[in-house]
Design a protein around this motif. Structure first.
Motif, PDB file in Angstrom:
ATOM      1  N   LEU A 189      37.732  42.836  33.707  1.00  0.00           N
ATOM      2  CA  LEU A 189      38.205  44.190  33.457  1.00  0.00           C
ATOM      3  C   LEU A 189      37.484  45.216  34.321  1.00  0.00           C
ATOM      4  O   LEU A 189      37.989  46.335  34.497  1.00  0.00           O
ATOM      5  N   LEU A 190      36.329  44.838  34.854  1.00  0.00           N
ATOM      6  CA  LEU A 190      35.495  45.782  35.587  1.00  0.00           C
ATOM      7  C   LEU A 190      35.519  45.576  37.097  1.00  0.00           C
ATOM      8  O   LEU A 190      35.198  46.501  37.844  1.00  0.00           O
ATOM      9  N   GLN A 191      35.882  44.378  37.539  1.00  0.00           N
ATOM     10  CA  GLN A 191      35.709  44.059  38.959  1.00  0.00           C
ATOM     11  C   GLN A 191      36.745  43.038  39.400  1.00  0.00           C
ATOM     12  O   GLN A 191      37.128  42.150  38.635  1.00  0.00           O
ATOM     13  N   THR A 192      37.195  43.179  40.627  1.00  0.00           N
ATOM     14  CA  THR A 192      37.986  42.154  41.309  1.00  0.00           C
ATOM     15  C   THR A 192      37.218  41.769  42.563  1.00  0.00           C
ATOM     16  O   THR A 192      37.060  42.586  43.479  1.00  0.00           O
ATOM     17  N   VAL A 193      36.700  40.556  42.590  1.00  0.00           N
ATOM     18  CA  VAL A 193      35.838  40.131  43.689  1.00  0.00           C
ATOM     19  C   VAL A 193      36.703  39.767  44.890  1.00  0.00           C
ATOM     20  O   VAL A 193      37.617  38.935  44.788  1.00  0.00           O
ATOM     21  N   THR A 194      36.409  40.382  46.018  1.00  0.00           N
ATOM     22  CA  THR A 194      37.154  40.116  47.249  1.00  0.00           C
ATOM     23  C   THR A 194      36.178  39.888  48.394  1.00  0.00           C
ATOM     24  O   THR A 194      34.994  40.237  48.316  1.00  0.00           O
ATOM     25  N   LEU A 222      51.710  33.233  42.622  1.00  0.00           N
ATOM     26  CA  LEU A 222      50.917  34.451  42.496  1.00  0.00           C
ATOM     27  C   LEU A 222      51.127  35.346  43.707  1.00  0.00           C
ATOM     28  O   LEU A 222      51.505  34.869  44.783  1.00  0.00           O
ATOM     29  N   PRO A 223      50.869  36.652  43.578  1.00  0.00           N
ATOM     30  CA  PRO A 223      50.970  37.546  44.738  1.00  0.00           C
ATOM     31  C   PRO A 223      50.011  37.106  45.843  1.00  0.00           C
ATOM     32  O   PRO A 223      48.895  36.650  45.575  1.00  0.00           O
ATOM     33  N   SER A 224      50.417  37.266  47.075  1.00  0.00           N
ATOM     34  CA  SER A 224      49.603  36.832  48.207  1.00  0.00           C
ATOM     35  C   SER A 224      48.510  37.846  48.507  1.00  0.00           C
ATOM     36  O   SER A 224      48.784  39.020  48.749  1.00  0.00           O
ATOM     37  N   ASP A 225      47.278  37.407  48.442  1.00  0.00           N
ATOM     38  CA  ASP A 225      46.119  38.246  48.770  1.00  0.00           C
ATOM     39  C   ASP A 225      44.964  37.324  49.141  1.00  0.00           C
ATOM     40  O   ASP A 225      44.229  36.852  48.270  1.00  0.00           O
ATOM     41  N   TYR A 273      36.066  35.213  41.539  1.00  0.00           N
ATOM     42  CA  TYR A 273      34.751  34.949  40.956  1.00  0.00           C
ATOM     43  C   TYR A 273      34.536  35.709  39.656  1.00  0.00           C
ATOM     44  O   TYR A 273      33.686  35.317  38.836  1.00  0.00           O
ATOM     45  N   GLU A 274      35.267  36.812  39.455  1.00  0.00           N
ATOM     46  CA  GLU A 274      35.099  37.569  38.217  1.00  0.00           C
ATOM     47  C   GLU A 274      35.490  36.755  36.989  1.00  0.00           C
ATOM     48  O   GLU A 274      35.102  37.086  35.865  1.00  0.00           O
ATOM     49  N   ASP A 275      36.252  35.680  37.189  1.00  0.00           N
ATOM     50  CA  ASP A 275      36.686  34.835  36.073  1.00  0.00           C
ATOM     51  C   ASP A 275      35.726  33.683  35.782  1.00  0.00           C
ATOM     52  O   ASP A 275      36.063  32.792  34.985  1.00  0.00           O
ATOM     53  N   TYR A 301      27.734  34.656  38.821  1.00  0.00           N
ATOM     54  CA  TYR A 301      27.867  35.877  39.617  1.00  0.00           C
ATOM     55  C   TYR A 301      28.499  35.587  40.973  1.00  0.00           C
ATOM     56  O   TYR A 301      29.379  36.321  41.432  1.00  0.00           O
ATOM     57  N   ARG A 302      28.088  34.474  41.599  1.00  0.00           N
ATOM     58  CA  ARG A 302      28.632  34.128  42.912  1.00  0.00           C
ATOM     59  C   ARG A 302      28.752  32.612  43.024  1.00  0.00           C
ATOM     60  O   ARG A 302      27.838  31.946  43.496  1.00  0.00           O
ATOM     61  N   PRO A 303      29.874  32.042  42.598  1.00  0.00           N
ATOM     62  CA  PRO A 303      30.024  30.586  42.664  1.00  0.00           C
ATOM     63  C   PRO A 303      30.000  30.026  44.077  1.00  0.00           C
ATOM     64  O   PRO A 303      29.676  28.853  44.268  1.00  0.00           O
ATOM     65  N   ALA A 304      30.378  30.816  45.074  1.00  0.00           N
ATOM     66  CA  ALA A 304      30.327  30.398  46.477  1.00  0.00           C
ATOM     67  C   ALA A 304      31.118  29.120  46.727  1.00  0.00           C
ATOM     68  O   ALA A 304      30.598  28.145  47.268  1.00  0.00           O
TER      69      ALA A 304
END
Length: 745
Positions: A436-441, A465-468, A474-476, A528-531
């Motif tokens: 809800l707070l962040q979309t990691v890109t 899904l929409p292409s992006d 990672y937020e999930d 936080y960062r699965p990488a």
């Protein structure tokens, strides 16, 4: 007169059997890695050298790691049998549905081909074999997916630890043995994990934790094909168990000391310190398995430094106490922590850790240099953090006597335990609402990033899904965990973590300190960062070494704690209904500890099993081994193989070189093309002939080979592959089709 039967009184207890059995896999794995790495560096990684040295090293570690094993208190035979049954069931189930990934598309086949090379050649790096193609030529490409062209040779992508282990399976049974090694390792991981649970929560709860862990989809996934995560889990949780055993030996020795003496008996103390050194070595060797092990074992460095500092502070306090007694005062240093006396384990733990980590870093520099370059963006900051932590640890140990008093004052702050426990809940809550707070890109800036972005766009299209291509999802990450162990387990683990952290700040339950440090640190940094590319089940492997076993451990402890509190408060006992509250009274009578425990078991077992059911009974990659063997049989004995189509070259170059045992090279392809220049192919065919060998061309379609000879199909594989799910747990598999055509030039 003797009966000839063994004395029942001398049989090992169930607790001791479980303690030894659950520590053995980590010790055997550590011994194999420690002995095998020098042989690999020398180019002598062969069965005749590696097997006796590996067995000797494993035996040596067992001698010191398992000497006077303390055993697991109150363990019964059925509890130990239930743990072993869960481990065996896991191994058999995953062996039946094991994968056969040999064609290099993603990491499992890369590990498999790496293991094949080590098992059959025993040395690194992999030579080009240019002479088989008439010498060097600018159109020859010897690297491929997972295998770097580096410094005039081919270098595998990953750390050598897992392939060194998987090579054992190849030595024992060829390709079938190699493919069955992951299920064996998965079974050992269940046993090791259950041993840690038994030491921290009790053997009864290990019997519940083992199946709850084993049925989780990421555990099934990484126990069926070649990955590094399961060996890493064995070393990390095995190290925890070994250190807990060393601590138990030391405390038992102190309790056995004559009353009034301050010193621990020398022989038991040496056993404890030797056990701590072995535990440190096991922890450190996790870096030889995964370079991410640097992050995972960082808390061990901090913990070892804290023990060293504790030892120095205790020594100063004892010296001061001796001076006071000499002056007529009988007062002694107050005991402020349940960890008091554990400080003597600090130096051996640190020494073992640095030795194991040193071997891992040596292997990384000498055998995986291009892999380190590829990871430099994240690895350099991690190394800087490690250096800073090491420096701070040394400073804290040096200043320990001066820091002791301020730390004791800090520990007396009344609200500190509650704040520490609340911080655990707060952090997990923030991860829960992170979507809800962040979309990691990430915007692509390197060729590797561009490939990942293109892969994500194609996967989004397959998922509707929409292409992006900038999305990383990672937020999930915490929601990934909830998919695989269930929301109830996440909630229970969070509450357990809060309670245990509060207790640690209050100076109790110190045996949990290092496990909580490892679980907490790795959980926070990984979530936080699965990488990793975020498609599942592939991305789920990041949760395997620490997060899933760690949270299952905490959740099981929470179920135990709830049952104990219910028993103490009289739940389930026949009591009169409280005036005006008959419903509450009936619920109190119904909520017996046994029912609460049964409910907890259902909450821990059913959600992960429900998630896993969609993929658990469908093996992936089946038929690859037979298809590869048929292709290899079709190649002429004196062949030099040119792979003249981009995807075919990426997938098969190392396979042809390693499994088929013939020289192989791709032909250079322009960046936006799939096929090489015909002039390059024709020239290379002539050079191979001039070298006295048979030129063989491989491609994906017959038309790609028609200009050079008559195409013959040598592979027509139809199988299943892993799903690539981005926003939900995977619940099936996808089809996979691979065709290979051959032409003799």
């Amino acid at each position: 007169m003797g009966t000839g039967l063994p004395d029942r009184g001398r049989r090992p207890s169930a607790g001791r059997v479980l303690a030894v059995a659950s520590a053995l896999p980590a010790l055997a794995l550590a011994g194999w890695l420690a002995a095998g790495l020098p042989l690999l560096l020398l180019g002598w990684f062969r069965p005749l050298a590696a097997v006796p040295l590996g067995l000797a090293a494993a035996g040596l570690l067992c001698r010191y790691g398992l000497r006077r094993p303390p055993g697991i208190p109150a363990a019964s035979g059925w509890q130990a049998a239930a743990v072993v049954a869960a481990a065996l069931g896991s191994g058999i189930f995953n062996a039946v549905f094991h994968s056969e990934q040999l064609i290099v598309r993603r990491d499992p086949a890369t590990y498999a081909q790496y293991a094949v090379w080590l098992a059959t050649r025993g040395s690194l790096p992999i030579p080009y074999g240019e002479a088989a193609f008439g010498g060097p030529d600018p159109a020859l490409r010897f690297g491929s997916v997972g295998f770097y062209d580096h410094g005039g040779a081919v270098v595998p992508q990953f750390m050598p630890g897992p392939p060194m282990v998987h090579a054992i399976g190849h030595w024992l049974g060829g390709a079938p043995g190699l493919l069955l090694t992951p299920p064996v390792l998965g079974a050992l991981a269940v046993l090791v994990f259950a041993g840690t649970v038994a030491r921290l929560a009790g053997a009864r709860w290990a019997a519940l934790a083992a199946p709850a862990f084993a049925v989780s989809l990421p555990i099934l996934y990484t126990s069926r094909t070649a990955f590094s995560e399961i060996p890493s889990l064995i070393l990390l949780f095995g190290g925890m168990s070994l250190l807990l055993d060393a601590r138990a030996r030391l405390r038992a020795a102190r309790r056995a000391a004559p009353s009034g003496t301050a010193e621990t008996p020398a022989v038991p103390a040496r056993d404890a310190t030797a056990g701590a050194a072995v535990a440190g070595l096991v922890f450190g060797l996790a870096i030889l398995v995964r370079i991410d092990g640097l992050r995972d074992v960082l808390p061990v460095l901090v913990y070892a430094g804290a023990l060293v500092a504790l030892r120095r502070a205790e020594s100063r306090a004892q010296a001061a106490s001796g001076v006071r007694r000499a002056g007529g005062s009988g007062a002694s240093a107050p005991e402020t922590s349940s960890a008091r006396g554990d400080g003597r384990l600090g130096v051996p733990l640190l020494a073992g850790l640095l030795a194991g980590a040193g071997l891992g870093l040596l292997a990384a520099v000498l055998l995986a240099a291009p892999y380190l370059d590829y990871l430099s963006g994240s690895l350099v900051p991690l190394l800087a953090v490690c250096a800073a932590v090491l420096l701070l640890t040394v400073i804290a140990a040096a200043l320990a006597p001066r820091l002791a008093a301020p730390l004791r004052r800090l520990a007396r702050i009344r609200r500190l335990p509650g704040l520490a426990g609340g911080a655990v809940v707060l952090v997990m809550g923030l991860f829960a609402i992170r979507p809800l707070l962040q979309t990691v890109t990430r915007h692509a800036t390197t060729p590797e990033d561009l490939l990942t972005s293109d892969f994500i766009e194609k996967t989004q299209a397959a998922n509707g899904l929409p292409s992006d291509g900038t999305r990383l999802y990672y937020e999930d990450a915490l929601h990934w965990v909830a998919w695989y162990i269930g929301p109830p387990a996440v909630v229970l683990a969070t509450l357990a973590g809060a309670v245990l952290v509060r207790g640690l700040v209050r100076g109790i339950a110190s045996e949990w300190l290092l496990p909580l440090m490892i679980i907490g640190w790795t959980t926070v940094t990984t979530l936080y960062r699965p990488a990793i590319t975020p498609d599942h089940p592939f991305a789920a492997r990041r949760l395997v070494p620490v997060i899933i076993p760690g949270l299952v451990l905490l959740a099981v402890w929470a179920v135990r704690r709830i049952g104990e509190r219910a028993r103490r408060r009289g739940y389930g006992e026949p009591t009169a209904a409280a005036s005006g509250r008959p419903v509450a009274a009936r619920l109190r009578r119904a909520a017996t500890p046994a029912r609460l425990t049964a409910l907890g078991a259902v909450l821990l077992l059913v959600p992960p099993a429900a998630t896993s059911i969609g993929t658990a009974f469908t093996p992936v990659g089946r038929g690859e081994r037979a298809a590869v063997e048929a292709m290899c049989a079709a190649l002429p004995e004196n062949a030099s193989v040119l792979l003249v189509e981009r995807v075919t070259a990426d997938r098969l170059t190392q396979l042809v070189r390693g499994v088929c045992g013939v020289p192989a090279a791709g032909v250079e392809v322009a960046p936006d093309a799939d096929l090489p220049a015909p002039d390059d192919v024709t020239r290379l065919i002539g050079r191979v002939r001039a070298a006295g060998r048979v030129p063989v061309l491989l491609a994906a379609e017959p038309g790609q080979l028609a200009p050079y000879g008559t195409p013959v199909q040598v592979m027509a594989l139809r199988t299943r592959q892993d799903e690539r799910s981005l926003v939900k747990a995977p619940d099936g598999t996808w089809s996979l089709r691979i065709d290979v055509w051959m032409a003799a030039g």
